[in-house]
Each structure stands twice: as C-alpha cells, then as structure tokens.
Design a protein around this motif. Structure first.
Motif, PDB file in Angstrom:
ATOM      1  N   GLY A 128       0.850  -1.179   0.000  1.00 22.73           N
ATOM      2  CA  GLY A 128       0.000   0.000   0.000  1.00 22.73           C
ATOM      3  C   GLY A 128       0.892   1.237   0.000  1.00 22.73           C
ATOM      4  O   GLY A 128       2.107   1.097  -0.045  1.00 22.73           O
ATOM      5  N   PRO A 129       0.355   2.433   0.060  1.00 18.34           N
ATOM      6  CA  PRO A 129      -1.080   2.754  -0.017  1.00 18.34           C
ATOM      7  C   PRO A 129      -1.547   2.773  -1.466  1.00 18.34           C
ATOM      8  O   PRO A 129      -0.815   3.199  -2.355  1.00 18.34           O
ATOM      9  CB  PRO A 129      -1.146   4.149   0.598  1.00 18.34           C
ATOM     10  CG  PRO A 129       0.186   4.755   0.265  1.00 18.34           C
ATOM     11  CD  PRO A 129       1.176   3.639   0.288  1.00 18.34           C
ATOM     12  N   PHE A 130      -2.775   2.323  -1.695  1.00 18.27           N
ATOM     13  CA  PHE A 130      -3.324   2.295  -3.049  1.00 18.27           C
ATOM     14  C   PHE A 130      -4.264   3.482  -3.281  1.00 18.27           C
ATOM     15  O   PHE A 130      -5.297   3.360  -3.926  1.00 18.27           O
ATOM     16  CB  PHE A 130      -4.020   0.960  -3.291  1.00 18.27           C
ATOM     17  CG  PHE A 130      -3.073  -0.204  -3.177  1.00 18.27           C
ATOM     18  CD1 PHE A 130      -2.175  -0.490  -4.188  1.00 18.27           C
ATOM     19  CD2 PHE A 130      -3.046  -0.973  -2.035  1.00 18.27           C
ATOM     20  CE1 PHE A 130      -1.267  -1.537  -4.078  1.00 18.27           C
ATOM     21  CE2 PHE A 130      -2.156  -2.023  -1.908  1.00 18.27           C
ATOM     22  CZ  PHE A 130      -1.264  -2.303  -2.930  1.00 18.27           C
ATOM     23  N   VAL A 131      -3.867   4.602  -2.698  1.00 17.97           N
ATOM     24  CA  VAL A 131      -4.567   5.874  -2.904  1.00 17.97           C
ATOM     25  C   VAL A 131      -3.723   6.696  -3.864  1.00 17.97           C
ATOM     26  O   VAL A 131      -2.518   6.843  -3.667  1.00 17.97           O
ATOM     27  CB  VAL A 131      -4.728   6.631  -1.563  1.00 17.97           C
ATOM     28  CG1 VAL A 131      -5.364   7.985  -1.798  1.00 17.97           C
ATOM     29  CG2 VAL A 131      -5.546   5.800  -0.585  1.00 17.97           C
ATOM     30  N   PRO A 132      -4.295   7.216  -4.938  1.00 17.38           N
ATOM     31  CA  PRO A 132      -3.515   7.969  -5.926  1.00 17.38           C
ATOM     32  C   PRO A 132      -2.687   9.080  -5.298  1.00 17.38           C
ATOM     33  O   PRO A 132      -3.163   9.821  -4.433  1.00 17.38           O
ATOM     34  CB  PRO A 132      -4.597   8.546  -6.857  1.00 17.38           C
ATOM     35  CG  PRO A 132      -5.724   7.571  -6.752  1.00 17.38           C
ATOM     36  CD  PRO A 132      -5.717   7.111  -5.323  1.00 17.38           C
ATOM     37  N   GLY A 133      -1.428   9.163  -5.696  1.00 21.09           N
ATOM     38  CA  GLY A 133      -0.560  10.235  -5.251  1.00 21.09           C
ATOM     39  C   GLY A 133       0.210   9.952  -3.978  1.00 21.09           C
ATOM     40  O   GLY A 133       1.091  10.726  -3.602  1.00 21.09           O
ATOM     41  N   ARG A 134      -0.085   8.851  -3.294  1.00 18.05           N
ATOM     42  CA  ARG A 134       0.615   8.523  -2.055  1.00 18.05           C
ATOM     43  C   ARG A 134       1.635   7.417  -2.288  1.00 18.05           C
ATOM     44  O   ARG A 134       1.361   6.459  -3.015  1.00 18.05           O
ATOM     45  CB  ARG A 134      -0.368   8.124  -0.960  1.00 18.05           C
ATOM     46  CG  ARG A 134      -1.314   9.265  -0.620  1.00 18.05           C
ATOM     47  CD  ARG A 134      -2.268   8.896   0.479  1.00 18.05           C
ATOM     48  NE  ARG A 134      -3.270   9.952   0.648  1.00 18.05           N
ATOM     49  CZ  ARG A 134      -4.307   9.855   1.454  1.00 18.05           C
ATOM     50  NH1 ARG A 134      -4.489   8.774   2.174  1.00 18.05           N
ATOM     51  NH2 ARG A 134      -5.170  10.853   1.553  1.00 18.05           N
ATOM     52  N   ILE A 135       2.798   7.530  -1.667  1.00 19.89           N
ATOM     53  CA  ILE A 135       3.880   6.589  -1.954  1.00 19.89           C
ATOM     54  C   ILE A 135       4.231   5.677  -0.785  1.00 19.89           C
ATOM     55  O   ILE A 135       4.855   4.636  -0.992  1.00 19.89           O
ATOM     56  CB  ILE A 135       5.158   7.328  -2.408  1.00 19.89           C
ATOM     57  CG1 ILE A 135       5.697   8.234  -1.284  1.00 19.89           C
ATOM     58  CG2 ILE A 135       4.884   8.121  -3.685  1.00 19.89           C
ATOM     59  CD1 ILE A 135       7.066   8.823  -1.595  1.00 19.89           C
ATOM     60  N   ILE A 136       3.833   6.032   0.435  1.00 17.52           N
ATOM     61  CA  ILE A 136       4.170   5.196   1.586  1.00 17.52           C
ATOM     62  C   ILE A 136       3.134   5.414   2.683  1.00 17.52           C
ATOM     63  O   ILE A 136       2.600   6.510   2.842  1.00 17.52           O
ATOM     64  CB  ILE A 136       5.596   5.514   2.109  1.00 17.52           C
ATOM     65  CG1 ILE A 136       6.064   4.454   3.117  1.00 17.52           C
ATOM     66  CG2 ILE A 136       5.669   6.919   2.692  1.00 17.52           C
ATOM     67  CD1 ILE A 136       7.551   4.553   3.459  1.00 17.52           C
ATOM     68  N   ASP A 137       2.809   4.338   3.386  1.00 17.47           N
ATOM     69  CA  ASP A 137       1.895   4.384   4.518  1.00 17.47           C
ATOM     70  C   ASP A 137       2.683   4.039   5.776  1.00 17.47           C
ATOM     71  O   ASP A 137       3.188   2.923   5.911  1.00 17.47           O
ATOM     72  CB  ASP A 137       0.762   3.364   4.331  1.00 17.47           C
ATOM     73  CG  ASP A 137      -0.597   4.013   4.360  1.00 17.47           C
ATOM     74  OD1 ASP A 137      -0.693   5.186   4.723  1.00 17.47           O
ATOM     75  OD2 ASP A 137      -1.574   3.320   4.021  1.00 17.47           O
ATOM     76  N   LEU A 138       2.793   4.969   6.685  1.00 18.57           N
ATOM     77  CA  LEU A 138       3.621   4.811   7.871  1.00 18.57           C
ATOM     78  C   LEU A 138       2.828   4.273   9.059  1.00 18.57           C
ATOM     79  O   LEU A 138       1.620   4.493   9.169  1.00 18.57           O
ATOM     80  CB  LEU A 138       4.218   6.165   8.254  1.00 18.57           C
ATOM     81  CG  LEU A 138       5.062   6.853   7.187  1.00 18.57           C
ATOM     82  CD1 LEU A 138       5.224   8.329   7.521  1.00 18.57           C
ATOM     83  CD2 LEU A 138       6.421   6.174   7.054  1.00 18.57           C
ATOM     84  N   SER A 139       3.518   3.590   9.952  1.00 18.72           N
ATOM     85  CA  SER A 139       2.898   3.196  11.211  1.00 18.72           C
ATOM     86  C   SER A 139       2.662   4.439  12.069  1.00 18.72           C
ATOM     87  O   SER A 139       3.212   5.517  11.801  1.00 18.72           O
ATOM     88  CB  SER A 139       3.807   2.216  11.964  1.00 18.72           C
ATOM     89  OG  SER A 139       4.997   2.875  12.383  1.00 18.72           O
TER      90      SER A 139
END
Length: 248
Positions: A128-139
């Motif tokens: 993830g993240p599979f939201v357009p424009g986002r490259i990383i999902d942090l804890s």
C-alpha cells in the motif's frame, strides 16, 4: 526440525491483507488478498513478482539498490493494529514499519519529511497505499516521529537502505541466495508436523522453520530464484497456495 529464521517474502501472502488507507480519520479499507486480486501476469524486466489490486498491476522490484522516491506519505493506526500484514508479520502501530507498493518486503528505508526536516528509518512489511498520489503508509510510531500525525499526510523523500544485517544495511539480491517454497504455516508445532508428514507421503521432501511467530512448512533450499520458481510450479500442482521466500 525447528530453526530460527529471518524471512523475506518473495510473493505476497495469499492469506495476507493489502492496505488501502488514507490519513487517520479518513475512510479506510482493508482488502483481503485472494486468488482474484492476485494474478500471474508476465514478469517485466526488473520485477521479481507482480500483483494486481483493483485491476492495476504492481511490479515488486528485484532489489532496492539506488531506490529513491519523493511523494506524499500517509499513516495507519488503531484500526489495523493486530492485523496481519502482506509480509505475514502482525501490524504493530508502535513499531517503526510502513507499507510500500513495490519495494521488496523486508527493505529498510529512510523517510525524510520535506516539510519539517524530521527523519525516520522504517521497515517495509506491508503493501500500500493504493490511494492515488501517495507513496508510503507509515505506522503510528513512524508518523509520530516524522511529525505528521495531526495533518495526516506530508511530502516526503524515501531512500532505500536495504536489508538489515548485524546493525548495518545490505542490498537485497534475489538472483542468488537460499530460496524456499512455503506450503503452509501454523501457530502450533504439532499441526505443522502433521501437515509436513502429509506432504512427505505425497513424495515431497519438506521441513519446518519457525519465523514471524509461525511454524512454516517449507521445501528447499534452491540457490537461485529461477530454480525456486520451477520448484514452486511443480509443488503448486498439489498445493496451489505455495509461494517463495528466502531464509537466512
């Protein structure tokens, strides 16, 4: 035979989860990875594997050497605490981890908040993240250290460090190594042993390793990823959920 091991998954877990999230407080979706969401497209050059989410293909890189990326980071927290990640690890919002779409699982990256200069080192253990424009999902812990909890997102730079070994980082190499094929994983050793005995009766030589809190029934090792792929396809005739992992 019990062994302690460090595992880096080469293909997404069939029983795992893919994280589709926004900043804390925004709508969040957890999509289970199933045979319908993961397909087998032809591998492109530079991909060690490919998976699909919502009709889009993602190339998992063969290594992280020289990888840098600038974009928007978000974070995910309590709603996913205790759930399984794509790597098989249980998500702990208080540990320094993150989700990335294409870096090999187990890669450590340095994240720089370009808005305030704060930095953090995190381990990629989810997709993830599979939201357009986002490259990383942090804890939660990583987002707190980077100072983005309140805002929810921030512009960041990612610099891949590699896999952690003896207090330093090394670049992964999925062309050579100890590659295994996992058939199943269990919480109880007795269940893993019973399954391994069943596997052996089918003519497949298997072993048990302990990793990420689970007893894993595996076949191998093979010294190259290509050989492991061949072994996996052979084993999948009897065990369709088999996938490749490396054990150091």
């Amino acid at each position: 035979m019990k062994k302690k091991a460090t595992v880096i998954l080469i293909a997404p877990l069939i029983s795992g989860c893919i994280t589709l999230v926004g900043p804390e407080g925004s709508p969040e979706i957890k999509a289970p990875i199933t045979a319908k969401t993961i397909q087998k497209p032809t591998l492109a050059k530079g991909c060690q594997s490919i998976y699909r989410v919502n009709g889009k293909s993602y190339c998992v890189l063969k290594h992280s050497k020289g990888f840098e990326q600038i974009g928007i980071a978000s974070w995910y927290g309590p709603n996913f605490h205790g759930r399984k990640t794509a790597s098989g690890e249980i998500y702990n919002m208080y540990k320094m981890t993150a989700a990335h779409k294409t870096l090999p699982l187990g890669t450590y990256v340095k994240v720089i908040n370009l808005e305030n200069g704060k930095t953090a080192i995190v381990k990629i253990n989810d997709r993830g993240p599979f939201v357009p424009g986002r490259i990383i999902d942090l804890s939660f812990a990583a987002a707190e250290k980077l100072g983005i909890l309140g805002k929810g997102t921030a512009k960041v730079k990612i610099i891949a460090l590699g896999r952690k070994e003896d207090h330093h980082y090394v670049t992964e190499n999925y062309q050579k190594g100890n590659f295994f094929v996992q058939l199943a994983a269990f919480k109880e050793y007795s269940n893993a042993k019973a399954f391994m005995d069943k596997v052996k009766k089918s003519g497949i030589k298997a072993d048990i390793v302990m990793a990420y809190g689970l007893y894993r029934v595996v076949v191998g090792p093979e010294l190259t990823y290509v050989k492991a792929q061949e072994k996996k396809e052979e084993i999948r005739k009897l065990f369709p959920d088999a996938f490749i992992l490396t054990i150091d």
